[in-house]
Design a protein around this motif. Sequence first.
Motif, PDB file in Angstrom:
ATOM      1  N   LEU A 274      -8.725  37.867   2.764  1.00  0.00           N
ATOM      2  CA  LEU A 274      -7.612  37.038   2.069  1.00  0.00           C
ATOM      3  C   LEU A 274      -6.725  36.304   3.028  1.00  0.00           C
ATOM      4  O   LEU A 274      -6.344  37.130   3.758  1.00  0.00           O
ATOM      5  CB  LEU A 274      -6.961  37.964   0.952  1.00  0.00           C
ATOM      6  CG  LEU A 274      -7.591  37.934  -0.552  1.00  0.00           C
ATOM      7  CD1 LEU A 274      -6.888  38.901  -1.415  1.00  0.00           C
ATOM      8  CD2 LEU A 274      -7.466  36.669  -1.345  1.00  0.00           C
TER       9      LEU A 274
ATOM     10  N   PRO B 296     -12.029  40.871  -3.185  1.00  0.00           N
ATOM     11  CA  PRO B 296     -11.057  39.932  -2.718  1.00  0.00           C
ATOM     12  C   PRO B 296     -10.845  38.747  -3.853  1.00  0.00           C
ATOM     13  O   PRO B 296      -9.449  38.534  -3.909  1.00  0.00           O
ATOM     14  CB  PRO B 296     -11.786  39.003  -1.489  1.00  0.00           C
ATOM     15  CG  PRO B 296     -12.885  39.935  -1.445  1.00  0.00           C
ATOM     16  CD  PRO B 296     -13.042  40.566  -2.206  1.00  0.00           C
ATOM     17  N   GLU B 297     -11.682  38.464  -4.775  1.00  0.00           N
ATOM     18  CA  GLU B 297     -11.506  37.451  -5.760  1.00  0.00           C
ATOM     19  C   GLU B 297     -10.414  38.114  -6.806  1.00  0.00           C
ATOM     20  O   GLU B 297      -9.468  37.414  -7.166  1.00  0.00           O
ATOM     21  CB  GLU B 297     -12.715  37.279  -6.625  1.00  0.00           C
ATOM     22  CG  GLU B 297     -13.865  37.127  -5.873  1.00  0.00           C
ATOM     23  CD  GLU B 297     -13.674  35.671  -4.860  1.00  0.00           C
ATOM     24  OE1 GLU B 297     -12.931  35.027  -5.458  1.00  0.00           O
ATOM     25  OE2 GLU B 297     -14.355  35.419  -3.825  1.00  0.00           O
TER      26      GLU B 297
ATOM     27  N   GLY C  93      -6.815  38.279  -5.092  1.00  0.00           N
ATOM     28  CA  GLY C  93      -6.573  36.989  -4.825  1.00  0.00           C
ATOM     29  C   GLY C  93      -5.957  36.362  -6.321  1.00  0.00           C
ATOM     30  O   GLY C  93      -4.869  35.701  -6.188  1.00  0.00           O
TER      31      GLY C  93
ATOM     32  N   THR D 278      -9.466  33.209  -0.676  1.00  0.00           N
ATOM     33  CA  THR D 278     -10.063  34.253  -0.310  1.00  0.00           C
ATOM     34  C   THR D 278     -11.328  33.494   0.621  1.00  0.00           C
ATOM     35  O   THR D 278     -11.438  32.627   0.977  1.00  0.00           O
ATOM     36  CB  THR D 278     -11.304  34.495  -1.640  1.00  0.00           C
ATOM     37  OG1 THR D 278     -12.072  33.379  -1.864  1.00  0.00           O
ATOM     38  CG2 THR D 278     -10.428  35.000  -2.749  1.00  0.00           C
TER      39      THR D 278
END
Lengths: 401, 224
Positions: free
Chosen positions: A64, A226-227, A230, A246
């Motif tokens: 990220l 990460p999503e 994020g 990301t």
Amino acid sequence: MGFVWHIAVRYFRSTRADAHIRALSTLTAGGLAVGTAALVLALAALAGFQNLLLEDLTRHTPALQIEFGGGSAGEGAAATESLRDLAELAAATNGVAGVQELLYARGWLADEDRPFAVEVLGYEKTPPPWIPVPGEAISGLIVPVSAALRMGLAVGDTVRVVSPRPGLTPVGPQPRTRMLPVDLIYRSGRAEEADDPVLVPLEQASALFAGGDRRLDLTLAPGADPEEIGDFLRRGIDPAVATVTTWREANRALLFVLRLEKGLVFSAVALIVAVASFALLAALSMVLSSKRAEVGVLAAMGAPPARLQRVFLLLGALLSVGGASLGGAAGAGLAAFLDRYRVISTPSDVYVVDYVPFLVRGTDVLVVLVVTVLFTAAAAVIGARKASLLHPVEAMRSART
Amino acid sequence: MIAVNGVTKAYQDGAVRRQVLRGVDLEVARGSTAAIVGPSGSGKSTLLNILGALDTPDAGSVRVDGVDLTASRPSALAGFRNRSLGFVFQFHQLLPDFTALENVMMPGRIAGRPTSSLSALALALLDQVGLADRAGAFPQQLSGGERQRIAICRALVLEPAVLLADEPTGNLDSRSGEQVLELLDTLRRRRDTTMLLVTHNPAVANRCRKVLRLDGGRLTALGA
């Protein structure tokens, strides 16, 4: 063995007796074997390359990153949301293992003769993981081998770092410069080595390149998404100040091209399977043509059209399953062999590896088999439907004509 | 057992519509035998196909073994053919990829009968026609008379109510033909099977209780 199996297996054996049908059924099995093997091999080669590429990508791209728009953080509207605040917010987020502040700028390294344009990367604690340099932050410069060769630098030399942003002095605007020692020379191993940056400790870089682009690189804990992280960070950050990206978003174009490449290669190679399916349809049609009277007799004895259709569907499966299985296994085996013994070499100065890597994925093999089944099933359904539509009397009459 | 009323059937032959059957009426009692004679192209086989639920009439009604064939769906007719009818064709129509025993067992396999009991039944039938030792032979390894005897066994293996025979001796020499007819009659009597056969041979027809002549699309009784 039920009626359908009984008839289909016997008809399958009888395909060996007629030279034309034997040739067509061999062509069908061979075509399906070649098609599925080629598909598995092509997908394994693509997966091998893409896997290496993605590994390289994830090494060089943080999971990220938070980028600040329009210059340095802390200016204008970002007053309440300073760089430090954002770094603290990111560090306190569940799943974030580390936060690293970076500064990107363009500048020059100058010796006594002339300046050389370079990318400058200011780093906070340790050099980013894609720079193969061990240990803690160093007080001096970390110079890429390309720049060192151009300038004839060696470890221990001192070089002038020049910023394009001038500083005001009593005698007017003067370039900001600082003499710094070369502490390390590194080789990144990337294809674009000429673009490798000169690493400068953040404190020095901030003093020289105050207007450079600031970025926070986030390292995530193992298993963190990460999503998800994020999305969480986006909710707490004013998008006018900073954007959260990301690694997938940062490489969206590349990932799209990789998917597109895979789809196009798959479609092209799948044409072999499609052609083999046409051969299957031809083989089934020939079997049906030679067994027309017999199918009529079976219908006259009370075999319902649906069961006659199943006989030819099963016959289609028997004619195709051997070739497809053999091809799938051969393709996977060959791919594993080529990868293990690195049989196909590539120029290492062009590609990231010096051999063609193969990676057989279960999902890829499954997709190949499903596509093969769909193609052959479509061909078998057409052939089988013809059988079910035969009129018994007309069919039996064909035996005498 | 067989009741046909006012059956008509026409075929489109290019631009010409050929009327093959013109109001055919027929009755054959349970366990009885009937022969239909007539010149080639008179519609004998067409009538037999209609009685065997292999073809449908344009008009009229057909009842065989209590089933109205003109009102039944194709899937039901397939089951009816398997359950209630036995066919003997002029050209035996044995399946060349299957042995004599497997050919005889085939109607039972279609009916989903257990293989072991079916095999015993088929072997017993082959024994009755003197072909038990040829059970493992393929049709192409058999003589014309042997093939037709196997075809008769196949037609009778499920003990159908009605046996339909289309020129059963038409492809055989006179001696083999006589043997086949004897066999057909013997097996039919044991099972009290109704038999309707089509022939152009008066000698074959005269073995039946009822003889009808089909000519010009109409059926007329020659003797009973």
